[in-house]
Design an enzyme around this catalytic site. Structure first.
Site, PDB file in Angstrom:
ATOM      1  N   LYS A 153      -7.151  -9.904   2.975  1.00 20.14           N
ATOM      2  CA  LYS A 153      -6.432  -9.017   2.058  1.00 20.14           C
ATOM      3  C   LYS A 153      -5.028  -8.805   2.609  1.00 20.14           C
ATOM      4  O   LYS A 153      -4.803  -7.972   3.473  1.00 20.14           O
ATOM      5  CB  LYS A 153      -7.139  -7.675   1.892  1.00 20.14           C
ATOM      6  CG  LYS A 153      -6.434  -6.748   0.906  1.00 20.14           C
ATOM      7  CD  LYS A 153      -7.099  -5.394   0.822  1.00 20.14           C
ATOM      8  CE  LYS A 153      -6.331  -4.472  -0.122  1.00 20.14           C
ATOM      9  NZ  LYS A 153      -4.982  -4.145   0.390  1.00 20.14           N
ATOM     10  N   SER A 177      -7.110  -6.108   5.686  1.00 21.86           N
ATOM     11  CA  SER A 177      -5.889  -5.326   5.512  1.00 21.86           C
ATOM     12  C   SER A 177      -5.271  -4.924   6.852  1.00 21.86           C
ATOM     13  O   SER A 177      -4.796  -5.770   7.594  1.00 21.86           O
ATOM     14  CB  SER A 177      -6.216  -4.109   4.645  1.00 21.86           C
ATOM     15  OG  SER A 177      -5.062  -3.392   4.284  1.00 21.86           O
ATOM     16  N   ASP A 210      -0.194 -13.781  17.177  1.00 22.38           N
ATOM     17  CA  ASP A 210       1.090 -14.480  17.139  1.00 22.38           C
ATOM     18  C   ASP A 210       1.910 -14.252  18.410  1.00 22.38           C
ATOM     19  O   ASP A 210       2.675 -15.116  18.830  1.00 22.38           O
ATOM     20  CB  ASP A 210       1.899 -14.039  15.922  1.00 22.38           C
ATOM     21  CG  ASP A 210       1.422 -14.703  14.631  1.00 22.38           C
ATOM     22  OD1 ASP A 210       0.448 -15.483  14.703  1.00 22.38           O
ATOM     23  OD2 ASP A 210       2.019 -14.448  13.572  1.00 22.38           O
TER      24      ASP A 210
END
Length: 435
Positions: free
Chosen positions: A320, A295, A306
């Site tokens: 998740k 999460s 990224d």
């Protein structure tokens, strides 16, 4: 009993309104079908109340119907009666009574997402991915998350036995635990060596970002200058609050998208961006993750990966990638409903996929390397030669090692430290070469 009566009256009022309105001019086929099924529900409820072998509590029937409805959606949507709703609010503040594990339902099996650090479950050796077969004498088959949490929570000092099945086990194994007041220290930090900082986030709570900022400032003070590198440890971090994941990511990013969510409703479609204010300097970073990182932890790892801000090391995370909205209901009750999916800045969905590390490192236990080889210094009466500028016999060139034995035996942590030390060394070599 009053709460059940309230639920019964409320549900009955809804049914009456819906049934009296069905059908009405202009109603679509889907709406008409919904009302038809509500009529069927009302009819079955009446039959059960009047004909079941024993007298039944209508309130319990309605709660069961609500739980059944939500169970058809996904493992994370659930109804929260007053006691569970209150505990959920306590969880985000970092204190509750229990054994210290984050759980989910995976392939219809109650599964541990991760044990929480320094809790009975953690000390007993429970691991991410363990399947909980029984809680006490009760089988977990068909058990909802809310019911499982309720069974495992309890007063400090009370005992609980859970039965675990793990890959490699021939048969399920019982673990006897004693419940504690679980007080989670969200963030821990220290200087390892060579000015390399270590920050461990155990869970994303209300004060996580503020605690992180304070500890980073303390690390720099302890180091006497800016950091040479940082290890951000998100292993076995079950996640927590979305806004805290955004703030933690923003700490290390000066601009750009951090995470975005997509859902059916407009308010479920959100984008979160980094800003330059308060951003840490661009020292090298390694983020450690594993199968217990979930999460909010995955949001941070995905954003830093990224943006090429950090090297992600360890094993793939839990996966998740859904967002749950907590909706308050009357009577101090709540509804946890999955309303969106979140995506990394590059548009990757983490749901059921997780974050894949840039460098995969498995948690192998190793012994200290200094005992593996026989060296000159191991001979009796070996010659001691003073180094230039040093008193005779004084050891030189050794760093101020601040690692504990547990840290030395943490293979993933040692590889992250090696990477940052190598990074710093290459920078020094290049600077000397340029000079």
């Amino acid at each position: 009993m009053m709460k059940q009566k309230y639920l019964l009256v409320a549900m009955g009022a809804v049914l009456i309104c819906l049934l009296s309105a069905w059908p009405f001019p202009g109603a679509g086929a889907e709406t008409a079908e919904t009302y038809k099924e509500l009529r069927l529900f009302s009819e079955i409820l009446s039959i059960v109340q009047n004909n079941y072998v024993e007298e039944v509590d209508a309130g319990k029937l309605l709660i069961g119907a609500i739980n059944g409805m939500l169970a058809t959606l996904d493992p994370h949507s659930s109804f929260m009666p007053p006691d569970v709703y209150q505990e959920m609010q306590i969880d985000t503040r970092g204190e509750f009574g229990g054994i210290g594990i984050e759980i989910t339902i995976r392939d219809d099996i109650l599964t541990i997402v991760s044990p929480i650090e320094d809790t009975p479950a953690f000390r007993a050796g429970l691991e991410a991915g363990d399947q909980i077969v029984k809680i006490g004498d009760k089988s977990t088959k068909g058990l909802s998350l809310v019911e499982a949490v309720s069974l495992m929570r309890g007063h400090k000092g009370t005992k609980l036995t859970i039965t675990i099945m793990r890959e490699g086990f021939d048969k399920p194994k019982d673990y006897s635990l004693v419940r504690e007041i679980i007080k989670i220290k969200s963030v821990k930090a220290k200087i390892l060596e060579s000015g390399i900082g270590y920050v461990r986030i155990a869970q994303f709570q209300e004060q996580t970002a503020d605690d992180l900022h304070a500890l980073l400032a303390q690390l720099k003070k302890d180091n006497g200058s800016d950091l040479n590198g940082l290890i951000l440890d998100l292993r076995n971090d079950p996640g927590g609050l979305l806004d805290q994941a955004v703030e933690v990511s923003d700490t290390f990013l000066s601009s750009g998208l951090i995470v975005y969510t997509e859902g059916r409703e407009e308010r479920s479609q959100m984008k979160f961006f980094a800003n330059a204010e308060g951003t840490e300097s661009a020292y090298p970073m390694v983020v450690l993750i594993n199968g217990g990182s979930a999460s909010a932890a995955e949001i941070v790892a995905g954003a830093l990966q990224d943006h090429h801000r950090a090297v992600i090391m360890g094993t793939p995370s839990f996966g998740k990638g859904s967002v749950q909205t907590i909706i308050s209901l009357e009577g101090n009750m709540g509804l946890r409903l999955t309303t969106a999916l979140y995506f990394t800045p590059a548009g990757r969905s983490i749901q059921a996929k997780g974050i894949v590390p840039d460098i995969e490192v498995f948690p192998v236990q190793v012994k200290a390397a200094e005992n593996l080889f026989f060296r000159e210094e191991n001979f009796a009466n070996h010659l001691e030669v003073a180094q230039p500028g040093s008193p005779a016999g004084q050891a030189t060139g050794k760093k101020d090692i601040k690692l504990t034995p547990q840290e030395h035996n943490d293979y993933q942590l040692m590889r992250a430290l090696d990477l940052l030390k190598g990074w710093s060394l290459m920078r020094e070599i290049r600077q000397k070469g340029a000079a």
